[in-house]
Scaffold this motif. Structure first.
Motif, PDB file in Angstrom:
ATOM      1  N   VAL A  50      22.161 -17.688 -17.473  1.00 17.50           N
ATOM      2  CA  VAL A  50      20.721 -17.882 -17.654  1.00 17.50           C
ATOM      3  C   VAL A  50      20.384 -19.262 -17.112  1.00 17.50           C
ATOM      4  O   VAL A  50      21.043 -20.245 -17.458  1.00 17.50           O
ATOM      5  N   GLY A  51      19.398 -19.345 -16.244  1.00 16.17           N
ATOM      6  CA  GLY A  51      19.045 -20.649 -15.693  1.00 16.17           C
ATOM      7  C   GLY A  51      17.791 -20.562 -14.852  1.00 16.17           C
ATOM      8  O   GLY A  51      17.239 -19.473 -14.641  1.00 16.17           O
ATOM      9  N   THR A  52      17.340 -21.719 -14.375  1.00 17.36           N
ATOM     10  CA  THR A  52      16.192 -21.725 -13.470  1.00 17.36           C
ATOM     11  C   THR A  52      16.631 -21.069 -12.157  1.00 17.36           C
ATOM     12  O   THR A  52      17.836 -21.016 -11.869  1.00 17.36           O
ATOM     13  N   PRO A  53      15.661 -20.595 -11.359  1.00 19.58           N
ATOM     14  CA  PRO A  53      16.045 -19.989 -10.077  1.00 19.58           C
ATOM     15  C   PRO A  53      16.934 -20.930  -9.252  1.00 19.58           C
ATOM     16  O   PRO A  53      17.909 -20.496  -8.641  1.00 19.58           O
ATOM     17  N   ARG A  54      16.609 -22.208  -9.296  1.00 25.01           N
ATOM     18  CA  ARG A  54      17.393 -23.185  -8.540  1.00 25.01           C
ATOM     19  C   ARG A  54      18.832 -23.280  -9.055  1.00 25.01           C
ATOM     20  O   ARG A  54      19.784 -23.297  -8.275  1.00 25.01           O
ATOM     21  N   GLU A  55      18.968 -23.343 -10.378  1.00 25.70           N
ATOM     22  CA  GLU A  55      20.316 -23.400 -10.962  1.00 25.70           C
ATOM     23  C   GLU A  55      21.127 -22.162 -10.590  1.00 25.70           C
ATOM     24  O   GLU A  55      22.295 -22.238 -10.230  1.00 25.70           O
ATOM     25  N   ILE A  56      20.477 -21.010 -10.713  1.00 25.07           N
ATOM     26  CA  ILE A  56      21.176 -19.747 -10.444  1.00 25.07           C
ATOM     27  C   ILE A  56      21.610 -19.678  -8.981  1.00 25.07           C
ATOM     28  O   ILE A  56      22.721 -19.268  -8.671  1.00 25.07           O
ATOM     29  N   TYR A  57      20.719 -20.093  -8.084  1.00 25.63           N
ATOM     30  CA  TYR A  57      21.049 -19.982  -6.658  1.00 25.63           C
ATOM     31  C   TYR A  57      22.029 -21.074  -6.224  1.00 25.63           C
ATOM     32  O   TYR A  57      23.044 -20.801  -5.589  1.00 25.63           O
ATOM     33  N   GLN A  58      21.714 -22.318  -6.592  1.00 28.35           N
ATOM     34  CA  GLN A  58      22.556 -23.407  -6.090  1.00 28.35           C
ATOM     35  C   GLN A  58      23.895 -23.496  -6.815  1.00 28.35           C
ATOM     36  O   GLN A  58      24.908 -23.803  -6.218  1.00 28.35           O
ATOM     37  N   ILE A  64       7.971 -17.406 -18.009  1.00 28.86           N
ATOM     38  CA  ILE A  64       8.255 -16.141 -17.336  1.00 28.86           C
ATOM     39  C   ILE A  64       9.770 -16.047 -17.152  1.00 28.86           C
ATOM     40  O   ILE A  64      10.365 -16.858 -16.436  1.00 28.86           O
ATOM     41  N   LEU A  65      10.361 -15.090 -17.852  1.00 30.37           N
ATOM     42  CA  LEU A  65      11.808 -14.901 -17.747  1.00 30.37           C
ATOM     43  C   LEU A  65      12.086 -13.554 -17.081  1.00 30.37           C
ATOM     44  O   LEU A  65      11.452 -12.553 -17.433  1.00 30.37           O
ATOM     45  N   THR A  66      12.990 -13.562 -16.125  1.00 32.18           N
ATOM     46  CA  THR A  66      13.315 -12.312 -15.434  1.00 32.18           C
ATOM     47  C   THR A  66      14.719 -11.853 -15.781  1.00 32.18           C
ATOM     48  O   THR A  66      15.658 -12.648 -15.747  1.00 32.18           O
ATOM     49  N   LEU A  67      14.840 -10.570 -16.129  1.00 27.61           N
ATOM     50  CA  LEU A  67      16.154  -9.955 -16.305  1.00 27.61           C
ATOM     51  C   LEU A  67      16.536  -9.370 -14.957  1.00 27.61           C
ATOM     52  O   LEU A  67      15.834  -8.504 -14.432  1.00 27.61           O
ATOM     53  N   ILE A 111      15.852 -17.206 -15.005  1.00 23.80           N
ATOM     54  CA  ILE A 111      16.397 -15.885 -14.698  1.00 23.80           C
ATOM     55  C   ILE A 111      17.601 -15.643 -15.604  1.00 23.80           C
ATOM     56  O   ILE A 111      18.417 -16.549 -15.803  1.00 23.80           O
ATOM     57  N   ALA A 112      17.671 -14.437 -16.186  1.00 19.56           N
ATOM     58  CA  ALA A 112      18.862 -14.051 -16.937  1.00 19.56           C
ATOM     59  C   ALA A 112      19.569 -12.985 -16.114  1.00 19.56           C
ATOM     60  O   ALA A 112      19.043 -11.878 -15.937  1.00 19.56           O
ATOM     61  N   VAL A 113      20.730 -13.322 -15.577  1.00 21.64           N
ATOM     62  CA  VAL A 113      21.472 -12.352 -14.761  1.00 21.64           C
ATOM     63  C   VAL A 113      22.361 -11.543 -15.696  1.00 21.64           C
ATOM     64  O   VAL A 113      23.111 -12.101 -16.497  1.00 21.64           O
ATOM     65  N   MET A 114      22.245 -10.203 -15.606  1.00 22.87           N
ATOM     66  CA  MET A 114      23.013  -9.316 -16.485  1.00 22.87           C
ATOM     67  C   MET A 114      24.029  -8.503 -15.701  1.00 22.87           C
ATOM     68  O   MET A 114      23.811  -8.168 -14.541  1.00 22.87           O
ATOM     69  N   LYS A 115      25.138  -8.207 -16.387  1.00 19.25           N
ATOM     70  CA  LYS A 115      26.164  -7.329 -15.808  1.00 19.25           C
ATOM     71  C   LYS A 115      26.809  -6.576 -16.965  1.00 19.25           C
ATOM     72  O   LYS A 115      27.189  -7.201 -17.968  1.00 19.25           O
ATOM     73  N   ALA A 152       6.301 -13.902 -20.668  1.00 13.87           N
ATOM     74  CA  ALA A 152       6.530 -12.632 -19.985  1.00 13.87           C
ATOM     75  C   ALA A 152       8.005 -12.414 -19.724  1.00 13.87           C
ATOM     76  O   ALA A 152       8.732 -13.357 -19.410  1.00 13.87           O
ATOM     77  N   VAL A 153       8.413 -11.166 -19.876  1.00 15.85           N
ATOM     78  CA  VAL A 153       9.769 -10.769 -19.483  1.00 15.85           C
ATOM     79  C   VAL A 153       9.624  -9.688 -18.434  1.00 15.85           C
ATOM     80  O   VAL A 153       8.916  -8.700 -18.636  1.00 15.85           O
ATOM     81  N   LEU A 154      10.264  -9.927 -17.329  1.00 11.83           N
ATOM     82  CA  LEU A 154      10.119  -9.057 -16.179  1.00 11.83           C
ATOM     83  C   LEU A 154      11.495  -8.498 -15.827  1.00 11.83           C
ATOM     84  O   LEU A 154      12.490  -9.209 -15.917  1.00 11.83           O
ATOM     85  N   VAL A 155      11.532  -7.243 -15.480  1.00  7.49           N
ATOM     86  CA  VAL A 155      12.807  -6.619 -15.101  1.00  7.49           C
ATOM     87  C   VAL A 155      12.806  -6.335 -13.609  1.00  7.49           C
ATOM     88  O   VAL A 155      11.837  -5.794 -13.084  1.00  7.49           O
ATOM     89  N   THR A 156      13.867  -6.724 -12.935  1.00  4.37           N
ATOM     90  CA  THR A 156      13.977  -6.378 -11.522  1.00  4.37           C
ATOM     91  C   THR A 156      15.447  -6.327 -11.094  1.00  4.37           C
ATOM     92  O   THR A 156      16.296  -6.938 -11.718  1.00  4.37           O
TER      93      THR A 156
END
Ligand code: ATP
Length: 351
Positions: free
Chosen positions: A217-225, A33-36, A206-210, A189-193
């Protein structure tokens, strides 16, 4: 084999100056499950539409389970891509019942009944076949939409802002249920939010876009920490961002609030000027702590208190730090606290 490969895709809409998606490369593994995630207009929906085949890339290519579906002269139309789509408003047909909604468009009449039954069982809606969408709750409607997407045994399921129409309680419940259903179905799954809480709660990655590009792009933990950039540090959660210099040991940064242990250096070398992100979760009250500050504001959040603490960094120079404290930690506005910084939520970031 990857479920989705997006290779260097760029898409600019007619009559627009800037690409909506620019040089995007991303893979999604089977069952993942990957989230954009990103702010409005950053290109999330365009990416989803490119995967689905509702838009064509200007350059680059897209492969689904190893088969090229767009780019370099190839084109597979949406209905032949093996993609299941769950739209933001669920897009259920109000005048036909649940079973017919789920089975809609399934070609083989013989297999249809079985596929509908299986999909409804997967989403826990057995017995609701004869109901109409108007007779269902928001959560149930979402599960019908998910069942419809899954009934085709898709290579990948795409979900556009799946939780935005639900109230807070239902949102929490549906986050858990959607993950369970997708994992049970085994579909990628690819989810947009644009909601960071959705992203942190449901994603394997999670793939953070700007501005049409990937920031991280990283696990939720990587992205947050360990956010990579100032943008990720401030878009996903909140953070204290400050300048510093890498110390000689290569794992500490000398900052205005002292030397902070920072094992996550993103390759910065001793002596290099850097920026660091210190999440509010990195602070721990400690009677022997090196830092002392005055609590200036508190926001009670039940399981934690978000406080702003005014710290005198050098005589006459003060800095406000954002800190998460345990509600039992004596967090009263106007009090002075001593604390220390733990390395777990500290990272060197790029501008
Ligand atoms: P939101 O969260 O608001 O839905 P998003 O991250 O999904 O935003 P996109 O819908 O992919 O962003 O839009 C990316 C950029 O492309 C925006 O600048 C948007 O205005 C533009 N855009 C999107 N669709 C079209 C279109 N059909 N024609 C022209 N420009 C478009």
């Amino acid at each position: 084999m990857d479920a989705i490969q997006i290779i260097d895709v760029t898409k600019t809409y007619a009559r627009t100056a800037k690409p909506a998606v620019s040089g995007l490369s991303l893979t999604v593994k089977p069952g993942e499950i990957l989230t954009l995630l990103g702010p409005s207009g950053c290109g999330k929906t365009t990416t989803l539409r490119l995967i689905a085949g509702f838009e064509a890339p200007d350059s680059g290519c897209i492969l689904l389970r190893g088969r090229e579906v767009a780019g370099r002269g190839s084109w597979v139309p949406p209905e032949r891509r093996g993609v299941g789509m769950v739209f933001q408003d669920y897009a259920l047909f109000p005048h036909i019942n649940v079973a017919r909604n789920v089975g809609f468009g399934l070609k083989s009449k013989s297999g249809r009944e079985e596929a509908v039954k299986k999909a409804l069982a997967l989403v826990g809606l057995e017995g609701m076949e004869a109901r109409f969408p108007g007779e269902l709750s928001g959560g149930q409607q979402q599960r019908v939409a998910l069942a419809r997407a899954l009934a085709r045994n898709p290579v990948v399921v795409l979900l556009d802002e799946p939780f935005s129409n639900l109230d807070a309680d239902l949102k929490n419940q549906m986050r858990r249920e959607v993950v369970t259903i997708l994992k049970e179905a085994g579909a990628a799954a690819v989810l947009v939010t644009h909601d960071q809480k959705d992203a942190l709660a449901v994603s394997d990655r999670i793939a953070v876009m700007k501005d049409g590009r990937l920031e991280q792009v990283g696990t939720p933990r990587e992205i947050y920490q360990y956010p990579d950039t100032v943008f990720v540090a401030s878009f996903v959660g909140r953070s204290n961002i400050m300048e510093g210099v890498m110390a000689g040991d290569g794992i500490s940064v000398i900052t205005e609030v002292g030397t902070v242990l920072c094992p996550h250096t993103h390759g910065a070398r001793p002596g290099e000027r850097v920026m660091i992100s210190i999440r509010p979760d990195s602070f721990e009250p400690d009677p022997d702590g090196r830092l002392t500050g005055l609590i200036t504001t508190t926001v009670y959040g039940g399981d934690s208190v978000e406080a702003e603490i005014l710290v005198e960094v050098t005589p006459g120079v003060k800095k406000t730090l954002m800190v998460h404290l345990h509600p039992e930690a004596g967090t009263v506005k106007g009090e002075t606290v001593r604390f220390r910084i733990l390395p777990d939520f500290v990272a060197v970031i790029r501008n």
